[in-house]
Design a protein around this motif. Structure first.
Motif, PDB file in Angstrom:
ATOM      1  N   ARG A 176       0.818  -1.214   0.000  1.00 28.78           N
ATOM      2  CA  ARG A 176       0.000   0.000   0.000  1.00 28.78           C
ATOM      3  C   ARG A 176       0.850   1.261   0.000  1.00 28.78           C
ATOM      4  NH1 ARG A 176      -5.248  -1.646   3.797  1.00 28.78           N
ATOM      5  NH2 ARG A 176      -5.824  -3.460   2.525  1.00 28.78           N
ATOM      6  N   ALA A 177       2.159   1.104   0.260  1.00 27.17           N
ATOM      7  CA  ALA A 177       3.059   2.253   0.176  1.00 27.17           C
ATOM      8  C   ALA A 177       3.300   2.658  -1.271  1.00 27.17           C
ATOM      9  CB  ALA A 177       4.390   1.926   0.854  1.00 27.17           C
ATOM     10  N   TYR A 178       3.035   1.743  -2.216  1.00 24.18           N
ATOM     11  CA  TYR A 178       3.206   2.064  -3.635  1.00 24.18           C
ATOM     12  C   TYR A 178       1.998   2.890  -4.086  1.00 24.18           C
ATOM     13  CZ  TYR A 178       4.426   1.455  -8.558  1.00 24.18           C
ATOM     14  OH  TYR A 178       4.784   1.680  -9.859  1.00 24.18           O
ATOM     15  N   PRO A 179       2.232   4.092  -4.619  1.00 22.03           N
ATOM     16  CA  PRO A 179       1.144   5.057  -4.872  1.00 22.03           C
ATOM     17  C   PRO A 179       0.313   4.741  -6.114  1.00 22.03           C
ATOM     18  CG  PRO A 179       3.223   5.993  -5.583  1.00 22.03           C
ATOM     19  CD  PRO A 179       3.553   4.658  -4.962  1.00 22.03           C
ATOM     20  N   MET A 180      -0.540   3.728  -5.993  1.00 26.91           N
ATOM     21  CA  MET A 180      -1.440   3.389  -7.095  1.00 26.91           C
ATOM     22  C   MET A 180      -2.670   2.709  -6.496  1.00 26.91           C
ATOM     23  SD  MET A 180      -0.748   0.950 -10.451  1.00 26.91           S
ATOM     24  CE  MET A 180       0.538   1.995 -11.127  1.00 26.91           C
ATOM     25  N   ALA A 181      -3.847   3.040  -7.011  1.00 23.17           N
ATOM     26  CA  ALA A 181      -5.081   2.457  -6.482  1.00 23.17           C
ATOM     27  C   ALA A 181      -5.129   0.954  -6.733  1.00 23.17           C
ATOM     28  CB  ALA A 181      -6.290   3.130  -7.128  1.00 23.17           C
ATOM     29  N   LEU A 182      -5.785   0.248  -5.836  1.00 24.99           N
ATOM     30  CA  LEU A 182      -5.903  -1.204  -5.926  1.00 24.99           C
ATOM     31  C   LEU A 182      -6.471  -1.646  -7.275  1.00 24.99           C
ATOM     32  CD1 LEU A 182      -5.876  -4.087  -4.680  1.00 24.99           C
ATOM     33  CD2 LEU A 182      -8.133  -3.549  -3.705  1.00 24.99           C
ATOM     34  N   VAL A 183      -7.532  -1.001  -7.729  1.00 27.58           N
ATOM     35  CA  VAL A 183      -8.171  -1.429  -8.974  1.00 27.58           C
ATOM     36  C   VAL A 183      -7.253  -1.203 -10.172  1.00 27.58           C
ATOM     37  CG1 VAL A 183     -10.553  -1.216  -8.190  1.00 27.58           C
ATOM     38  CG2 VAL A 183      -9.393   0.789  -9.140  1.00 27.58           C
ATOM     39  N   LYS A 184      -6.427  -0.157 -10.117  1.00 25.71           N
ATOM     40  CA  LYS A 184      -5.492   0.078 -11.227  1.00 25.71           C
ATOM     41  C   LYS A 184      -4.385  -0.966 -11.222  1.00 25.71           C
ATOM     42  CE  LYS A 184      -2.955   3.487 -13.809  1.00 25.71           C
ATOM     43  NZ  LYS A 184      -2.527   4.879 -13.962  1.00 25.71           N
ATOM     44  N   LYS A 185      -3.873  -1.289 -10.040  1.00 22.85           N
ATOM     45  CA  LYS A 185      -2.877  -2.365  -9.945  1.00 22.85           C
ATOM     46  C   LYS A 185      -3.457  -3.663 -10.510  1.00 22.85           C
ATOM     47  CE  LYS A 185      -0.449  -0.701  -5.798  1.00 22.85           C
ATOM     48  NZ  LYS A 185      -0.036  -1.015  -4.415  1.00 22.85           N
ATOM     49  N   ALA A 186      -4.683  -3.982 -10.079  1.00 28.01           N
ATOM     50  CA  ALA A 186      -5.321  -5.220 -10.529  1.00 28.01           C
ATOM     51  C   ALA A 186      -5.481  -5.241 -12.046  1.00 28.01           C
ATOM     52  CB  ALA A 186      -6.669  -5.399  -9.845  1.00 28.01           C
ATOM     53  N   ALA A 187      -5.793  -4.092 -12.645  1.00 26.97           N
ATOM     54  CA  ALA A 187      -5.957  -4.028 -14.102  1.00 26.97           C
ATOM     55  C   ALA A 187      -4.637  -4.324 -14.816  1.00 26.97           C
ATOM     56  CB  ALA A 187      -6.480  -2.651 -14.504  1.00 26.97           C
ATOM     57  N   ILE A 188      -3.524  -3.831 -14.260  1.00 28.53           N
ATOM     58  CA  ILE A 188      -2.211  -4.090 -14.861  1.00 28.53           C
ATOM     59  C   ILE A 188      -1.852  -5.567 -14.739  1.00 28.53           C
ATOM     60  CG2 ILE A 188       0.262  -3.575 -14.668  1.00 28.53           C
ATOM     61  CD1 ILE A 188      -0.541  -0.728 -13.791  1.00 28.53           C
ATOM     62  N   TYR A 189      -2.096  -6.138 -13.566  1.00 25.77           N
ATOM     63  CA  TYR A 189      -1.841  -7.572 -13.372  1.00 25.77           C
ATOM     64  C   TYR A 189      -2.736  -8.404 -14.291  1.00 25.77           C
ATOM     65  CZ  TYR A 189       1.205  -7.332  -9.198  1.00 25.77           C
ATOM     66  OH  TYR A 189       2.259  -7.135  -8.336  1.00 25.77           O
ATOM     67  N   LYS A 190      -3.984  -7.997 -14.427  1.00 26.21           N
ATOM     68  CA  LYS A 190      -4.910  -8.777 -15.263  1.00 26.21           C
ATOM     69  C   LYS A 190      -4.463  -8.772 -16.722  1.00 26.21           C
ATOM     70  CE  LYS A 190      -9.759  -9.859 -15.852  1.00 26.21           C
ATOM     71  NZ  LYS A 190     -11.103  -9.701 -15.256  1.00 26.21           N
ATOM     72  N   GLN A 191      -3.982  -7.627 -17.198  1.00 23.55           N
ATOM     73  CA  GLN A 191      -3.488  -7.559 -18.572  1.00 23.55           C
ATOM     74  C   GLN A 191      -2.313  -8.514 -18.758  1.00 23.55           C
ATOM     75  OE1 GLN A 191      -4.684  -6.118 -21.262  1.00 23.55           O
ATOM     76  NE2 GLN A 191      -2.970  -6.805 -22.546  1.00 23.55           N
ATOM     77  N   PHE A 193      -1.642 -11.313 -16.991  1.00 28.73           N
ATOM     78  CA  PHE A 193      -2.110 -12.687 -16.961  1.00 28.73           C
ATOM     79  C   PHE A 193      -2.931 -13.030 -18.194  1.00 28.73           C
ATOM     80  CE2 PHE A 193      -1.180 -12.421 -12.338  1.00 28.73           C
ATOM     81  CZ  PHE A 193      -0.418 -13.578 -12.219  1.00 28.73           C
ATOM     82  N   HIS A 194      -3.588 -12.022 -18.771  1.00 29.11           N
ATOM     83  CA  HIS A 194      -4.311 -12.237 -20.023  1.00 29.11           C
ATOM     84  C   HIS A 194      -3.321 -12.544 -21.154  1.00 29.11           C
ATOM     85  CE1 HIS A 194      -7.280 -11.794 -23.196  1.00 29.11           C
ATOM     86  NE2 HIS A 194      -6.473 -10.928 -23.796  1.00 29.11           N
ATOM     87  N   GLU A 195      -2.235 -11.784 -21.211  1.00 29.48           N
ATOM     88  CA  GLU A 195      -1.252 -11.979 -22.281  1.00 29.48           C
ATOM     89  C   GLU A 195      -0.575 -13.346 -22.201  1.00 29.48           C
ATOM     90  OE1 GLU A 195       1.512  -8.714 -22.392  1.00 29.48           O
ATOM     91  OE2 GLU A 195      -0.071  -7.236 -22.727  1.00 29.48           O
ATOM     92  N   ILE A 196      -0.449 -13.875 -20.985  1.00 35.49           N
ATOM     93  CA  ILE A 196       0.213 -15.188 -20.858  1.00 35.49           C
ATOM     94  C   ILE A 196      -0.816 -16.330 -20.794  1.00 35.49           C
ATOM     95  CG2 ILE A 196       2.332 -14.301 -19.887  1.00 35.49           C
ATOM     96  CD1 ILE A 196       1.372 -14.868 -17.144  1.00 35.49           C
ATOM     97  N   GLY A 197      -2.093 -15.983 -20.982  1.00 37.41           N
ATOM     98  CA  GLY A 197      -3.113 -17.002 -21.169  1.00 37.41           C
ATOM     99  C   GLY A 197      -3.708 -17.621 -19.923  1.00 37.41           C
ATOM    100  N   LEU A 198      -3.624 -16.913 -18.786  1.00 35.15           N
ATOM    101  CA  LEU A 198      -4.186 -17.468 -17.547  1.00 35.15           C
ATOM    102  C   LEU A 198      -5.540 -16.875 -17.190  1.00 35.15           C
ATOM    103  CD1 LEU A 198      -1.124 -18.000 -15.177  1.00 35.15           C
ATOM    104  CD2 LEU A 198      -2.172 -19.554 -16.823  1.00 35.15           C
ATOM    105  N   VAL A 199      -5.951 -15.823 -17.897  1.00 34.53           N
ATOM    106  CA  VAL A 199      -7.314 -15.287 -17.712  1.00 34.53           C
ATOM    107  C   VAL A 199      -7.896 -15.012 -19.101  1.00 34.53           C
ATOM    108  CG1 VAL A 199      -7.011 -14.300 -15.421  1.00 34.53           C
ATOM    109  CG2 VAL A 199      -6.471 -12.911 -17.428  1.00 34.53           C
TER     110      VAL A 199
END
Length: 199
Positions: A176-191, A193-199
């Motif tokens: 939480r010390a990293y200055p980015m909202a949870l939903v934005k972090k999740a969107a980056i992670y989701k992209q 995992f999408h590119e590597i075929g896990l979602v």
């Protein structure tokens, strides 16, 4: 003086969570002090958002990995989900010194890093690393002979390990010390995992 150099060295309390079926390896830096732990597994601090991020990524529910009391994570559910997805997890620091006695990567000196080649040799199907911070990224890349430019946050680079092509994604820290909202972090992670075929 009792506070010698060796007294300050902390050894990683967890073994890498890996198997021969791992396709994607998530790499962090080092866990917080044990007094901050909520469970005996990676990202054990309840205030760290890694498991909320992955709850959003895979199940569109940030609370998916919480137990019923909403005060702790379900470690068995975490492990079974990671295993089902073919995801391993480890930290680059195997022995470290906390220069400021806190969990910040900025003040973390890695004395003995994870042997990435040895880990890769145990995971013949692994084709992707996901690093979850700058310290993990730079320490991982130091183990490869060729000078490789670090990917930006959310970015990806590729390099060869023997005859294997390895992709490296650099993700934002789940702290939480990293200055980015949870939903934005999740969107980056989701992209990712999408590119590597896990979602």
């Amino acid at each position: 003086m009792s506070n010698t150099f060796n007294d300050k060295i902390e050894k990683h309390p967890l073994k890498p969570f890996i198997s021969p079926e791992v396709k994607v390896m998530m790499i962090g830096s080092f866990p917080p002090a044990h007094s901050k732990w909520n469970m005996e597994f990676y990202y054990p601090n309840f205030q760290n958002d890694m498991w909320r991020i992955l709850g959003l990524v895979f199940f569109e529910n940030k609370d998916y990995f919480l137990v019923d009391d909403k005060k702790s994570f379900d470690m068995n559910l975490l492990k079974s989900t990671l295993t089902h997805k073919g995801i391993g997890i480890a930290d680059m620091g195997q022995e470290v010194i906390r220069l400021k006695n806190n969990a910040s990567d900025k003040f973390l000196q890695i004395v003995n890093p994870l042997n990435v080649s040895a880990i890769l040799d145990q995971m013949p199907l692994c084709h992707t690393f996901i690093t979850t911070g700058e310290k993990a990224t730079e320490t991982l890349l130091l183990q490869f002979i060729d000078k490789i430019k670090h990917p930006p946050v959310g970015g990806c680079i590729s390099f060869n390990y023997g005859e294997r092509k390895i992709n490296l994604y650099r993700m934002p820290s789940s702290s939480r010390a990293y200055p980015m909202a949870l939903v934005k972090k999740a969107a980056i992670y989701k992209q990712c995992f999408h590119e590597i075929g896990l979602v």
